[in-house]
Design a protein around this motif. Structure first.
Motif, short mmCIF file in Angstrom:
data_model
loop_
_atom_site.label_atom_id
_atom_site.label_comp_id
_atom_site.label_asym_id
_atom_site.label_seq_id
_atom_site.Cartn_x
_atom_site.Cartn_y
_atom_site.Cartn_z
N LEU A 41 11.55 -5.31 -18.20
CA LEU A 41 10.94 -3.99 -18.11
C LEU A 41 9.53 -4.07 -17.56
O LEU A 41 9.11 -3.23 -16.76
N LYS A 42 8.74 -5.10 -18.01
CA LYS A 42 7.38 -5.24 -17.52
C LYS A 42 7.35 -5.53 -16.02
O LYS A 42 6.51 -5.02 -15.28
N GLN A 43 8.30 -6.38 -15.61
CA GLN A 43 8.37 -6.71 -14.19
C GLN A 43 8.72 -5.48 -13.36
O GLN A 43 8.12 -5.21 -12.32
N GLN A 44 9.70 -4.71 -13.81
CA GLN A 44 10.12 -3.53 -13.08
C GLN A 44 8.99 -2.48 -13.01
O GLN A 44 8.79 -1.82 -11.99
N ALA A 45 8.24 -2.38 -14.11
CA ALA A 45 7.12 -1.43 -14.12
C ALA A 45 6.05 -1.84 -13.12
O ALA A 45 5.47 -1.01 -12.40
N ALA A 46 5.78 -3.16 -13.05
CA ALA A 46 4.78 -3.65 -12.10
C ALA A 46 5.26 -3.46 -10.66
O ALA A 46 4.48 -3.08 -9.78
N LEU A 47 6.55 -3.73 -10.41
CA LEU A 47 7.09 -3.54 -9.06
C LEU A 47 7.04 -2.07 -8.65
O LEU A 47 6.75 -1.74 -7.49
N LYS A 48 7.31 -1.20 -9.58
CA LYS A 48 7.23 0.23 -9.28
C LYS A 48 5.80 0.62 -8.93
O LYS A 48 5.57 1.43 -8.02
N GLU A 49 4.84 0.03 -9.65
CA GLU A 49 3.43 0.31 -9.36
C GLU A 49 3.06 -0.17 -7.96
O GLU A 49 2.32 0.49 -7.22
N ILE A 50 3.58 -1.35 -7.58
CA ILE A 50 3.34 -1.88 -6.24
C ILE A 50 3.87 -0.93 -5.18
O ILE A 50 3.18 -0.57 -4.21
N ARG A 51 5.13 -0.49 -5.37
CA ARG A 51 5.75 0.38 -4.37
C ARG A 51 5.02 1.72 -4.26
O ARG A 51 4.87 2.27 -3.17
N SER A 52 4.54 2.24 -5.37
CA SER A 52 3.85 3.53 -5.34
C SER A 52 2.51 3.43 -4.62
O SER A 52 2.07 4.40 -4.00
N VAL A 53 1.86 2.25 -4.69
CA VAL A 53 0.59 2.07 -3.97
C VAL A 53 0.83 1.89 -2.48
O VAL A 53 0.11 2.44 -1.64
N LEU A 54 1.87 1.10 -2.13
CA LEU A 54 2.15 0.85 -0.71
C LEU A 54 2.74 2.06 -0.02
O LEU A 54 2.48 2.31 1.16
N ASP A 55 3.56 2.82 -0.73
CA ASP A 55 4.21 3.98 -0.12
C ASP A 55 4.16 5.15 -1.11
O ASP A 55 5.17 5.53 -1.71
N PRO A 56 2.97 5.73 -1.31
CA PRO A 56 2.82 6.76 -2.34
C PRO A 56 3.65 8.01 -2.08
O PRO A 56 4.06 8.69 -3.02
N TRP A 57 3.91 8.33 -0.84
CA TRP A 57 4.65 9.56 -0.53
C TRP A 57 6.12 9.44 -0.94
O TRP A 57 6.70 10.38 -1.49
N SER A 58 6.72 8.28 -0.69
CA SER A 58 8.15 8.12 -1.01
C SER A 58 8.39 7.57 -2.41
O SER A 58 9.37 7.94 -3.06
N GLU A 59 7.49 6.71 -2.88
CA GLU A 59 7.73 6.01 -4.14
C GLU A 59 6.86 6.49 -5.29
O GLU A 59 7.13 6.15 -6.44
N ASN A 107 4.56 9.19 -7.85
CA ASN A 107 4.80 10.43 -8.57
C ASN A 107 4.03 11.58 -7.91
O ASN A 107 3.43 11.41 -6.85
N ILE A 108 4.02 12.72 -8.54
CA ILE A 108 3.40 13.90 -7.94
C ILE A 108 1.91 13.70 -7.73
O ILE A 108 1.34 14.13 -6.73
N LEU A 109 1.23 13.02 -8.71
CA LEU A 109 -0.21 12.77 -8.57
C LEU A 109 -0.49 11.81 -7.41
O LEU A 109 -1.46 11.99 -6.67
N ASP A 110 0.37 10.78 -7.28
CA ASP A 110 0.21 9.85 -6.16
C ASP A 110 0.31 10.59 -4.83
O ASP A 110 -0.46 10.32 -3.89
N ARG A 111 1.25 11.52 -4.74
CA ARG A 111 1.43 12.25 -3.49
C ARG A 111 0.25 13.17 -3.21
O ARG A 111 -0.20 13.31 -2.07
N ILE A 112 -0.27 13.80 -4.28
CA ILE A 112 -1.43 14.70 -4.09
C ILE A 112 -2.63 13.90 -3.61
O ILE A 112 -3.31 14.30 -2.65
N PHE A 113 -2.91 12.76 -4.26
CA PHE A 113 -4.05 11.93 -3.84
C PHE A 113 -3.82 11.37 -2.43
O PHE A 113 -4.78 11.21 -1.67
N TYR A 114 -2.57 11.07 -2.10
CA TYR A 114 -2.26 10.57 -0.76
C TYR A 114 -2.61 11.62 0.30
O TYR A 114 -3.23 11.33 1.33
#
Length: 305
Positions: A81-99, A101-108
């Motif tokens: 679970l910790k690994q998957q959470a970290a990987l999700k965080e990586i993907r959201s930083v690299l591709d905030p629009w597709s990966e 959440n709503i706040l990531d997209r707004i800041f993007y």
């Protein structure tokens, strides 16, 4: 869209991964004599932390160039679970629009809007300095000093045109323009060339008019002045924009009139040495914008660690 398997691209690759404890790492791919480097990145992850880690890894690679590293990092499979959470965080930083959440997209979106506005402001500042410098010189300096200023501007303009005059020169100047004006610097550089050239031509034309060498005719409520001559040359630039027919569509009339053939030669000279290279530069950017805006590196997500 980020994938585990990505096509090869030119430039360095920085592989980002997360272990089962949720720790995030960035590593370089080892190619040739380059030694693989790895660095742990603290959480919460941000794009700025990724960029700083990239700089550190590049420095380490330069320090250890031509050295062999026998220590290999052995990965272990797992999908904690910790690994998957970290990987999700990586993907959201690299591709905030597709990966993200709503706040990531707004800041993007906000970051892109602010970045675009900042680039526009910087562009306008650079362009205004190019024009206002000549205009201020004409108002405050004696004629011989003003001529020296115009000659300096003309020399800089000639150098700028030489960077983009041919396809081969544009290719050689790509790195220079990117460093000084940014990934979309070709558009800024084209606008800078255009406004600077119009300012130089308008200043020279006003001097020639005052000396009686040419005669511009005040019409449509405008007086013969440097701003009116700048509008005059920019109007002839808009006249050359293909298909759109901007002056006719917007009912824009030239600020000044003329009857002398020698003024027509000035307009042709302006169009030949400035306007045509500007169009060619813009077309070159539009045809090659993917490679011209390439950062020279890429981030790759490794989910197998």
């Amino acid at each position: 869209m980020l994938e585990n398997s990505q096509p090869d691209k030119k430039g360095l690759k920085f592989v980002i991964s997360a272990n089962q404890d949720g720790q995030i790492f960035m590593a370089t791919e080892a190619e040739g004599q380059l030694t693989r480097q790895e660095l742990r990145i603290s959480r919460p992850l941000t794009r700025e932390k990724l960029d700083k880690a990239r700089y550190v890894l590049v420095g380490r690679m330069m320090d250890t160039l031509n050295e062999k590293n026998d220590d290999q990092v052995s990965g272990q499979g797992g999908s904690g679970l910790k690994q998957q959470a970290a990987l999700k965080e990586i993907r959201s930083v690299l591709d905030p629009w597709s990966e993200g959440n709503i706040l990531d997209r707004i800041f993007y979106i906000l970051n892109n809007i602010l970045g675009f506005c900042f680039q526009i402001l910087i562009s306008l500042l650079i362009i205004s300095i190019a024009y206002k410098g000549i205009q201020w010189s004409g108002k405050n300096f004696p004629l011989f000093v003003h001529l020296a200023v115009v000659i300096i501007y003309a020399g800089l303009l000639a150098y700028g045109i030489s960077l983009v005059i041919t396809q081969k020169r544009r290719e050689k100047s790509a790195d220079f323009i990117r460093v000084w004006f940014g990934p979309r610097g070709w558009l800024i550089f084209s606008a800078l060339l255009l406004v600077t050239s119009a300012a130089v031509f308008s200043s020279i034309s006003l001097i020639m008019h005052n000396l009686g060498w040419v005669k511009f005719i005040a019409c449509r409520g405008a007086q013969v002045s440097e701003p009116a001559l700048l509008d005059f040359y920019l109007w002839h630039f808009l006249k050359m924009v293909p298909i759109l027919k901007i002056p006719e569509t917007l009912k824009l009339a030239p600020t000044l009139c003329y009857e002398q053939t020698r003024i027509g030669f000035l307009i042709i000279l302006f169009q030949a040495i400035v306007v045509i290279p500007s169009f060619a530069t813009i077309r070159y950017f539009l045809n090659n914008r993917a490679s011209l805006q390439d950062e020279g590196y890429e981030y790759v997500v490794d989910e197998r660690k």
